[in-house]
Design a protein around this motif. Structure first.
Motif, PDB file in Angstrom:
ATOM      1  N   ALA A 461       0.823  -1.221   0.000  1.00  0.00           N
ATOM      2  CA  ALA A 461       0.000   0.000   0.000  1.00  0.00           C
ATOM      3  C   ALA A 461       0.853   1.266   0.000  1.00  0.00           C
ATOM      4  N   GLY A 462       2.163   1.115   0.161  1.00  0.00           N
ATOM      5  CA  GLY A 462       3.043   2.276   0.148  1.00  0.00           C
ATOM      6  C   GLY A 462       3.702   2.583   1.482  1.00  0.00           C
ATOM      7  N   PHE A 463       3.340   1.876   2.544  1.00  0.00           N
ATOM      8  CA  PHE A 463       3.990   2.093   3.835  1.00  0.00           C
ATOM      9  C   PHE A 463       5.442   1.605   3.781  1.00  0.00           C
ATOM     10  N   LYS A 464       6.305   2.328   4.455  1.00  0.00           N
ATOM     11  CA  LYS A 464       7.691   1.888   4.634  1.00  0.00           C
ATOM     12  C   LYS A 464       7.811   1.339   6.054  1.00  0.00           C
ATOM     13  N   ILE A 465       8.009   0.050   6.165  1.00  0.00           N
ATOM     14  CA  ILE A 465       7.995  -0.612   7.467  1.00  0.00           C
ATOM     15  C   ILE A 465       9.408  -0.801   7.994  1.00  0.00           C
ATOM     16  N   VAL A 466       9.624  -0.347   9.228  1.00  0.00           N
ATOM     17  CA  VAL A 466      10.916  -0.491   9.897  1.00  0.00           C
ATOM     18  C   VAL A 466      10.774  -1.546  10.984  1.00  0.00           C
ATOM     19  N   ASP A 467      11.693  -2.484  11.019  1.00  0.00           N
ATOM     20  CA  ASP A 467      11.683  -3.546  12.011  1.00  0.00           C
ATOM     21  C   ASP A 467      12.193  -3.002  13.344  1.00  0.00           C
ATOM     22  N   GLY A 468      11.287  -2.860  14.321  1.00  0.00           N
ATOM     23  CA  GLY A 468      11.647  -2.346  15.644  1.00  0.00           C
ATOM     24  C   GLY A 468      11.644  -3.419  16.709  1.00  0.00           C
ATOM     25  N   GLY A 469      11.856  -4.672  16.304  1.00  0.00           N
ATOM     26  CA  GLY A 469      11.831  -5.777  17.250  1.00  0.00           C
ATOM     27  C   GLY A 469      12.889  -5.657  18.328  1.00  0.00           C
ATOM     28  N   LEU A 470      12.541  -6.034  19.555  1.00  0.00           N
ATOM     29  CA  LEU A 470      13.457  -6.001  20.691  1.00  0.00           C
ATOM     30  C   LEU A 470      13.508  -7.373  21.358  1.00  0.00           C
ATOM     31  N   GLY A 471      14.525  -7.584  22.198  1.00  0.00           N
ATOM     32  CA  GLY A 471      14.727  -8.867  22.850  1.00  0.00           C
ATOM     33  C   GLY A 471      13.690  -9.181  23.905  1.00  0.00           C
ATOM     34  N   LYS A 472      13.685 -10.442  24.358  1.00  0.00           N
ATOM     35  CA  LYS A 472      12.647 -10.962  25.241  1.00  0.00           C
ATOM     36  C   LYS A 472      12.594 -10.304  26.612  1.00  0.00           C
ATOM     37  N   SER A 473      13.693  -9.690  27.059  1.00  0.00           N
ATOM     38  CA  SER A 473      13.656  -9.017  28.362  1.00  0.00           C
ATOM     39  C   SER A 473      13.608  -7.502  28.226  1.00  0.00           C
ATOM     40  N   ASP A 474      13.489  -7.007  26.973  1.00  0.00           N
ATOM     41  CA  ASP A 474      13.523  -5.560  26.745  1.00  0.00           C
ATOM     42  C   ASP A 474      12.234  -4.988  26.169  1.00  0.00           C
ATOM     43  N   TRP A 475      11.463  -5.808  25.437  1.00  0.00           N
ATOM     44  CA  TRP A 475      10.304  -5.249  24.740  1.00  0.00           C
ATOM     45  C   TRP A 475       9.260  -4.681  25.691  1.00  0.00           C
ATOM     46  N   GLY A 476       9.061  -5.339  26.849  1.00  0.00           N
ATOM     47  CA  GLY A 476       8.024  -4.884  27.773  1.00  0.00           C
ATOM     48  C   GLY A 476       8.305  -3.501  28.316  1.00  0.00           C
ATOM     49  N   LYS A 477       9.577  -3.225  28.628  1.00  0.00           N
ATOM     50  CA  LYS A 477       9.930  -1.913  29.178  1.00  0.00           C
ATOM     51  C   LYS A 477       9.852  -0.814  28.132  1.00  0.00           C
ATOM     52  N   ALA A 478       9.892  -1.198  26.863  1.00  0.00           N
ATOM     53  CA  ALA A 478       9.858  -0.188  25.794  1.00  0.00           C
ATOM     54  C   ALA A 478       8.445   0.318  25.518  1.00  0.00           C
ATOM     55  N   LEU A 479       7.434  -0.407  25.995  1.00  0.00           N
ATOM     56  CA  LEU A 479       6.063   0.005  25.738  1.00  0.00           C
ATOM     57  C   LEU A 479       5.775   1.378  26.330  1.00  0.00           C
ATOM     58  N   GLY A 480       5.207   2.246  25.506  1.00  0.00           N
ATOM     59  CA  GLY A 480       4.837   3.581  25.960  1.00  0.00           C
ATOM     60  C   GLY A 480       5.974   4.570  26.023  1.00  0.00           C
ATOM     61  N   LYS A 481       7.180   4.144  25.654  1.00  0.00           N
ATOM     62  CA  LYS A 481       8.351   5.025  25.785  1.00  0.00           C
ATOM     63  C   LYS A 481       8.678   5.782  24.514  1.00  0.00           C
ATOM     64  N   GLY A 482       7.910   5.548  23.441  1.00  0.00           N
ATOM     65  CA  GLY A 482       8.242   6.184  22.182  1.00  0.00           C
ATOM     66  C   GLY A 482       9.294   5.360  21.447  1.00  0.00           C
ATOM     67  N   GLY A 483       9.721   5.838  20.273  1.00  0.00           N
ATOM     68  CA  GLY A 483      10.716   5.099  19.506  1.00  0.00           C
ATOM     69  C   GLY A 483      10.098   4.091  18.558  1.00  0.00           C
ATOM     70  N   TYR A 484       8.779   3.991  18.552  1.00  0.00           N
ATOM     71  CA  TYR A 484       8.071   3.116  17.617  1.00  0.00           C
ATOM     72  C   TYR A 484       6.697   3.732  17.358  1.00  0.00           C
ATOM     73  N   ASP A 485       6.058   3.235  16.306  1.00  0.00           N
ATOM     74  CA  ASP A 485       4.744   3.770  15.920  1.00  0.00           C
ATOM     75  C   ASP A 485       3.613   2.782  16.139  1.00  0.00           C
ATOM     76  N   ALA A 486       3.952   1.510  16.114  1.00  0.00           N
ATOM     77  CA  ALA A 486       2.954   0.459  16.327  1.00  0.00           C
ATOM     78  C   ALA A 486       3.629  -0.680  17.074  1.00  0.00           C
TER      79      ALA A 486
END
Length: 592
Positions: A461-486
């Motif tokens: 559809a034209g979106f440019k998707i960036v892989d923002g995957g994080l490790g198993k002990s880091d993703w939870g703390k990243a929620l709500g902190k910005g640095g990603y869109d979805a």
């Protein structure tokens, strides 16, 4: 009830559990005794997907399934929830009694002899700390004006407990009474369980206070916060709340034992960063169900085949791998060597949430992105072989086997996203090519699959998707902190109460990670938590569900299927659909 985040990629709508009952089980009986025939001593090894990273699972950052499970095994309180979703009282710990309906008044009394693993008694001060953290009583922050102070970063919804004034502290130091200004549907599970897990005397010491009496005096002397008239931050309270928020975060065993005190059946002995954690029996514990095992080791393995192999090789006794048909087939092949396999629905769901900022500040862009999500392909790839009836989930707040699900789906607007519509997304974008960073647990194979399918469709559809995957002990703390869109993750639910709805969707709550805000939805949620009639709760939740869809919030993906397997070396394991999983009765586990 508080939602917990889960690492597994297949989901049962967590919000579904929100409407199960106002408080399943009522008074629910008392603590059952451990089976007399069970052997005591020995050890067990349990495999989990997520990696442990904090001794405080109550914070917005720390509220993941593994952190809550470790806390559950190492702390005790006034109740726990059994696998029939009944609230079961633990009167060996203390007594929780509703002394009045008008006004709603609840008295908590901790039994004499209950203590922390450093020998300090568990007292009403520890309950007061929990009340202070969960109620938001002292907060006077105004996010829009950027004034005032927000003290405790609580993962749950404070609305219900915020209906109370400062508690009445008993002269014995072991009792505390709270009065609500309105009815509260979840009063029975609001405080004191399933564990009282952060010690007030530790925070008092860190803040330079003499003792817990000084701690109680400080809180009693500090007025309720008012965002319309904010005051300078209370320095000692800020030290304590900052400590509560982040001071118990760790991926290794702290050098300071006060940071991992226990008042439950087990005490953490060692933590191997991102690998494993070991607990040993608390020899002093006698104020709740007595554990049979002497030691439990938890290993973190994200990949289902590796979990199955560990069980096959005798390197694990209990596993809860990714739910897939291949995994179940592999496990059933082990039944001849004594492996038991349990498969069932979970009170959890996977979802894609869109931030209300960056490229998604534009509702048309959110709408366009929702149109490209191939939900059916995701279901087919991840869940269909396991559950032939599996279908994309069309409600944020109900699951298909609930009567209100069909009614809500008819009216909530989900029909616009039944199938991926790349052409419709292109029209909304009108030539724009927004860049979208998607965050998820990259150590979770099913989440990787969901991300890959979304990226493939969105790119068309034209979106440019960036892989923002994080490790198993880091993703939870990243929620709500910005640095990603979805983000792609899951919510898991206790199956009791309604407070999980405002926890996630109410304006300003710390677990409202994408900053959804709807004043009318907020009013409905305020009404929900003081409503005890089940049919009225369902009606309110249906209205809230529609508000969420109208806002182009994101998409529920699918309802979870849970898979547990365990060897015949361990007895007492029983399936549980909520966030606690098989841990709900860990004290009954025994080695043959």
């Amino acid at each position: 009830m508080r939602f917990g985040r889960i690492s597994k990629a297949v989901g049962v709508a967590a919000a579904a559990a929100l409407a199960l009952s106002a408080c399943a089980g009522g008074g629910g009986g008392t603590t059952p005794s451990t089976a007399a025939a069970a052997k005591t001593g020995g050890s067990a090894t349990v495999v989990e997907v997520n990696a442990f990273n904090t001794f405080n699972p109550n914070t917005a950052d720390g509220n993941t399934d593994i952190n809550s499970k470790i806390s559950y095994a190492t702390h005790s309180g006034f109740y726990y929830i059994d696998n029939k979703l009944n609230v079961v009282r633990n009167e060996k710990f203390g007594k929780m009694e509703k002394t009045s309906d008008n006004p709603l008044t609840v008295k908590y009394t901790i039994n004499d002899g209950v203590k922390w693993s450093d020998g300090t008694p568990v007292t009403a001060a520890d309950l007061l700390l929990q009340w202070a953290a969960f109620s938001g009583y002292y907060n006077d922050a105004d996010a829009d004006a950027k004034t005032g102070t927000s003290y405790f970063s609580y993962a749950g919804d404070p609305t219900g407990i915020a209906l109370t004034d400062f508690p009445e502290m008993g002269a014995d130091g072991r009792s505390m009474t709270i009065k609500y200004s309105k009815p509260f549907a979840d009063w029975e599970i609001a405080l004191g369980g399933p564990g009282v897990d952060i010690p007030a005397h530790v925070l008092a010491k860190k803040a330079g206070l003499a003792d817990t009496k000084a701690f109680v005096d400080l809180l009693k002397g500090t007025p309720r916060g008012d965002s319309k008239a904010p005051k300078p931050a209370n320095a000692q309270l800020k030290i304590m709340s900052d400590m509560w928020n982040t001071g118990f975060d760790t991926k290794t065993l702290p050098a300071d034992p006060s940071l991992y005190l226990s008042n439950g059946p087990f005490i953490v002995k060692s933590v191997n960063q991102d690998q494993s954690l070991t607990m040993v029996k608390n020899k002093d514990y006698n104020w709740g169900p007595a554990a049979n095992l002497d030691e439990i080791t938890v290993r973190y393995i994200g990949e289902a085949p590796a979990q199955v192999q560990a069980l096959k090789n005798g390197e694990a006794d209990i596993i809860a791998p990714q739910a897939s048909a291949d995994t179940v087939d592999q496990l059933k092949a082990l039944q001849s060597q004594g492996v038991t396999v349990d498969v069932g629905n979970q009170l959890a769901y996977d979802h894609l949430d869109l931030n209300y900022s960056g490229p998604f500040a534009d509702k048309n862009v959110r709408d366009a992105f929702m149109k490209v999500v191939p939900r059916q392909d995701i279901v087919d790839k991840i869940v269909k072989k396991l559950d032939p009836k599996a279908a994309p989930l069309d409600s944020q707040l109900f699951v298909p086997d609930q009567a209100s699900y069909a009614d809500s789906v008819k009216n909530n607007g989900s029909s616009a996203y039944k199938a991926a519509d790349v052409d419709g997304a292109k029209k909304l974008l009108n030539g724009a090519t927004p860049e979208v960073r998607i965050m998820y647990n990259k150590d979770n194979p099913n989440r990787v699959d969901a991300f890959s399918l979304i990226r493939e469709s969105a790119t068309k559809a034209g979106f440019k998707i960036v892989d923002g995957g994080l490790g198993k002990s880091d993703w939870g703390k990243a929620l709500g902190k910005g640095g990603y869109d979805a983000t792609i993750f899951g919510w898991s639910n206790s199956g009791v109460g309604v407070s999980g709805v405002p926890q996630i969707f109410k304006t300003g709550n710390d677990s409202n990670f994408n900053k959804f805000s709807d004043p009318e939805a907020d009013k409905l949620m305020d009404e929900l938590i003081v409503t005890t009639d089940k049919s009225k709760q369902d009606s309110l939740v249906e209205q809230i569900d529609k508000k969420i869809w109208d806002s182009s919030y994101g998409l529920p993906l699918f309802q979870s299927v849970g898979v547990d397997a365990y060897s015949d070396r361990i007895t007492g394991v029983k399936y549980m659909p909520n966030q606690t999983g098989v841990w709900w009765n860990f004290w009954e586990w025994a080695q043959k």
